[in-house]
Design a protein around this motif. Structure first.
Motif, PDB file in Angstrom:
ATOM      1  N   ALA A 149      55.480  38.691  46.207  1.00 40.21           N
ATOM      2  CA  ALA A 149      54.139  38.218  46.517  1.00 40.21           C
ATOM      3  C   ALA A 149      54.238  37.036  47.461  1.00 40.21           C
ATOM      4  CB  ALA A 149      53.394  37.804  45.246  1.00 40.21           C
ATOM      5  N   SER A 150      53.199  36.837  48.257  1.00 37.37           N
ATOM      6  CA  SER A 150      53.192  35.701  49.173  1.00 37.37           C
ATOM      7  C   SER A 150      52.943  34.410  48.409  1.00 37.37           C
ATOM      8  CB  SER A 150      52.107  35.885  50.240  1.00 37.37           C
ATOM      9  OG  SER A 150      50.814  35.683  49.686  1.00 37.37           O
ATOM     10  N   VAL A 151      53.518  33.333  48.897  1.00 38.27           N
ATOM     11  CA  VAL A 151      53.322  32.047  48.243  1.00 38.27           C
ATOM     12  C   VAL A 151      51.865  31.611  48.316  1.00 38.27           C
ATOM     13  CG1 VAL A 151      53.875  30.695  50.305  1.00 38.27           C
ATOM     14  CG2 VAL A 151      54.236  29.696  48.049  1.00 38.27           C
ATOM     15  N   ASP A 152      51.152  32.016  49.364  1.00 35.85           N
ATOM     16  CA  ASP A 152      49.740  31.662  49.474  1.00 35.85           C
ATOM     17  C   ASP A 152      48.916  32.305  48.367  1.00 35.85           C
ATOM     18  OD1 ASP A 152      49.954  30.011  51.720  1.00 35.85           O
ATOM     19  OD2 ASP A 152      49.884  31.714  53.093  1.00 35.85           O
ATOM     20  N   LEU A 153      49.214  33.572  48.055  1.00 36.05           N
ATOM     21  CA  LEU A 153      48.494  34.245  46.985  1.00 36.05           C
ATOM     22  C   LEU A 153      48.793  33.592  45.645  1.00 36.05           C
ATOM     23  CD1 LEU A 153      46.817  36.457  45.673  1.00 36.05           C
ATOM     24  CD2 LEU A 153      48.838  37.955  45.750  1.00 36.05           C
ATOM     25  N   VAL A 154      50.060  33.321  45.393  1.00 30.38           N
ATOM     26  CA  VAL A 154      50.435  32.705  44.117  1.00 30.38           C
ATOM     27  C   VAL A 154      49.796  31.331  43.970  1.00 30.38           C
ATOM     28  CG1 VAL A 154      52.345  31.939  42.672  1.00 30.38           C
ATOM     29  CG2 VAL A 154      52.595  33.997  44.071  1.00 30.38           C
ATOM     30  N   ALA A 155      49.803  30.537  45.035  1.00 25.92           N
ATOM     31  CA  ALA A 155      49.201  29.207  44.989  1.00 25.92           C
ATOM     32  C   ALA A 155      47.694  29.289  44.768  1.00 25.92           C
ATOM     33  CB  ALA A 155      49.508  28.446  46.275  1.00 25.92           C
ATOM     34  N   HIS A 156      47.040  30.268  45.401  1.00 27.28           N
ATOM     35  CA  HIS A 156      45.602  30.456  45.217  1.00 27.28           C
ATOM     36  C   HIS A 156      45.284  30.791  43.765  1.00 27.28           C
ATOM     37  CE1 HIS A 156      41.503  31.916  45.879  1.00 27.28           C
ATOM     38  NE2 HIS A 156      41.850  33.033  45.258  1.00 27.28           N
ATOM     39  N   LEU A 157      46.041  31.709  43.183  1.00 30.99           N
ATOM     40  CA  LEU A 157      45.819  32.076  41.783  1.00 30.99           C
ATOM     41  C   LEU A 157      46.139  30.905  40.861  1.00 30.99           C
ATOM     42  CD1 LEU A 157      47.340  35.681  41.762  1.00 30.99           C
ATOM     43  CD2 LEU A 157      44.919  35.054  41.852  1.00 30.99           C
ATOM     44  N   ALA A 158      47.172  30.133  41.212  1.00 29.43           N
ATOM     45  CA  ALA A 158      47.541  28.976  40.389  1.00 29.43           C
ATOM     46  C   ALA A 158      46.416  27.958  40.338  1.00 29.43           C
ATOM     47  CB  ALA A 158      48.813  28.335  40.929  1.00 29.43           C
ATOM     48  N   ALA A 159      45.811  27.655  41.488  1.00 22.91           N
ATOM     49  CA  ALA A 159      44.722  26.687  41.522  1.00 22.91           C
ATOM     50  C   ALA A 159      43.546  27.157  40.670  1.00 22.91           C
ATOM     51  CB  ALA A 159      44.279  26.438  42.959  1.00 22.91           C
ATOM     52  N   GLU A 160      43.233  28.446  40.732  1.00 24.45           N
ATOM     53  CA  GLU A 160      42.133  28.983  39.928  1.00 24.45           C
ATOM     54  C   GLU A 160      42.449  28.909  38.436  1.00 24.45           C
ATOM     55  OE1 GLU A 160      40.950  32.887  41.146  1.00 24.45           O
ATOM     56  OE2 GLU A 160      39.697  32.092  42.769  1.00 24.45           O
ATOM     57  N   ALA A 161      43.677  29.295  38.070  1.00 19.94           N
ATOM     58  CA  ALA A 161      44.062  29.272  36.661  1.00 19.94           C
ATOM     59  C   ALA A 161      44.102  27.848  36.130  1.00 19.94           C
ATOM     60  CB  ALA A 161      45.420  29.950  36.474  1.00 19.94           C
TER      61      ALA A 161
END
Length: 333
Positions: A296-308
């Motif tokens: 997975a891209s780091v941008d996607l993971v970071a986006h999901l992390a901020a939401e979680a």
């Protein structure tokens, strides 16, 4: 499934009087770990090793603890538990050295020695770790947390431990957060969730230049002691330290640099849910653990992390019951 990621286990220990506690996150073997700190008054362990310039890549456990700097000793118990199970870096001599990241919040156990999490309590949290969904509210590291202290502790709410999971495009990110912030909690829709229990137009820190209750001879904002303990304002009547701690876990395949970026950008979730966030009196710190199962891209993971992270920040106070003189949102207010 603990935090939505296979192989992850979470365990808690809570003091019998509910004053403090600790929470342990145990990832599967080979998990990449990183830590990002944005608060100005942190209390951490292995911060340099798990930071962006640290040589260490694999993390064997994370413990979030109450007790201020005393609570860092809970990591000793986690290390003992891991060593007994032969988990850690193996040296040429055959000795195994676990890498355990730790971060702490200041709670009332600073004044109650018997309630401070230490090595035995960290060990107990490991022994209790399971792959089930972790408990939320005033348990583990969330037991002694308080939030919305911008008008003084006497007008605050109970904080707590919150959990949230986000998934997209085949990758999952979970967050476990202990909310002990000075800031007030706001929802994704802009509505207040936990606001100081004073009139809406009452003075609030930092816009009034000081916390309510500060001494007349104290400079605006006060001076900070260890781990965000204001030496004057808001200290009467109980704990006044402020910190949000969290551990973000993902099944994504990340490098050490990527994991640190996810931890760093995960702090965006704090800023979304707290007013204010990342202050001089907060020790905000986020770990990231990446188990490496999914591309997975780091941008996607970071986006999901901020939401979680934002949701977990909100859930801790929402699920905390009142105790020891402060109300909780779970009481039905």
């Amino acid at each position: 499934m603990a935090l939505g990621v296979a192989g992850v286990r979470v365990g808690t220990w809570t003091s019998p009087d509910g004053v403090s506690g600790c929470t342990v996150v145990l990832p599967p073997a080979g998990t990449i770990g990183a830590l990002a700190v944005r608060g100005a008054a942190p209390g951490t362990r292995e911060a340099a090793a798990l930071g962006p310039s640290g040589k260490v890549t694999v993390c064997h456990g994370v413990v979030l603890s109450g007790g201020s700097a005393f609570g860092l000793a809970s990591a000793d118990g986690v290390m003992r538990w891991l060593e007994e199970r032969d988990i850690g870096y193996r040296l040429r001599t055959g000795v195994v050295v676990p890498i355990v990241g730790a971060a702490i919040v200041l709670d009332e156990s600073v004044m109650v020695r018997s309630a401070r999490p230490g090595p035995d309590q960290g060990y107990a949290a490991c022994a209790a770790a399971v792959t089930d969904d972790p408990p939320e509210g005033g348990v583990g590291v969330g037991a002694g947390c308080t939030v919305a202290k911008v008008a003084g502790l006497e007008h605050a709410w109970r904080g707590g431990q919150g959990v949230a999971v986000r998934s997209a495009a085949g990758v999952t990110v979970g967050a476990l957060v202990a909310n002990n912030a000075v800031g007030e909690v706001v929802g994704d829709d802009g509505r207040w969730i936990a606001r100081a229990r004073v009139p809406a137009d009452a003075p609030r820190w930092p816009t009034d230049g000081r916390l309510l209750g500060a001494r007349d001879d104290e400079p605006p904002g006060g001076d900070d002691g260890p781990e965000g303990v204001p030496t004057g304002a808001g200290q009467a009547g109980g704990p006044s330290g402020n910190t949000v701690l969290g551990c973000v876990v993902t099944d994504a395949r990340l490098t050490k640099r990527d994991a640190h970026r996810v931890a760093d950008l995960g702090h965006s979730g704090l800023a979304r849910a707290l007013r204010p966030a990342h202050t001089e009196s907060d020790g905000d710190a986020l770990f990231c653990l990446a188990t490496g199962e999914v591309t997975a891209s780091v941008d996607l993971v970071a986006h999901l992390a901020a939401e979680a992270v934002a949701e977990a920040v909100r859930r801790g106070p929402l699920l905390a019951a009142g105790r020891r003189g402060l109300p909780g949102l779970a009481d039905g207010h």
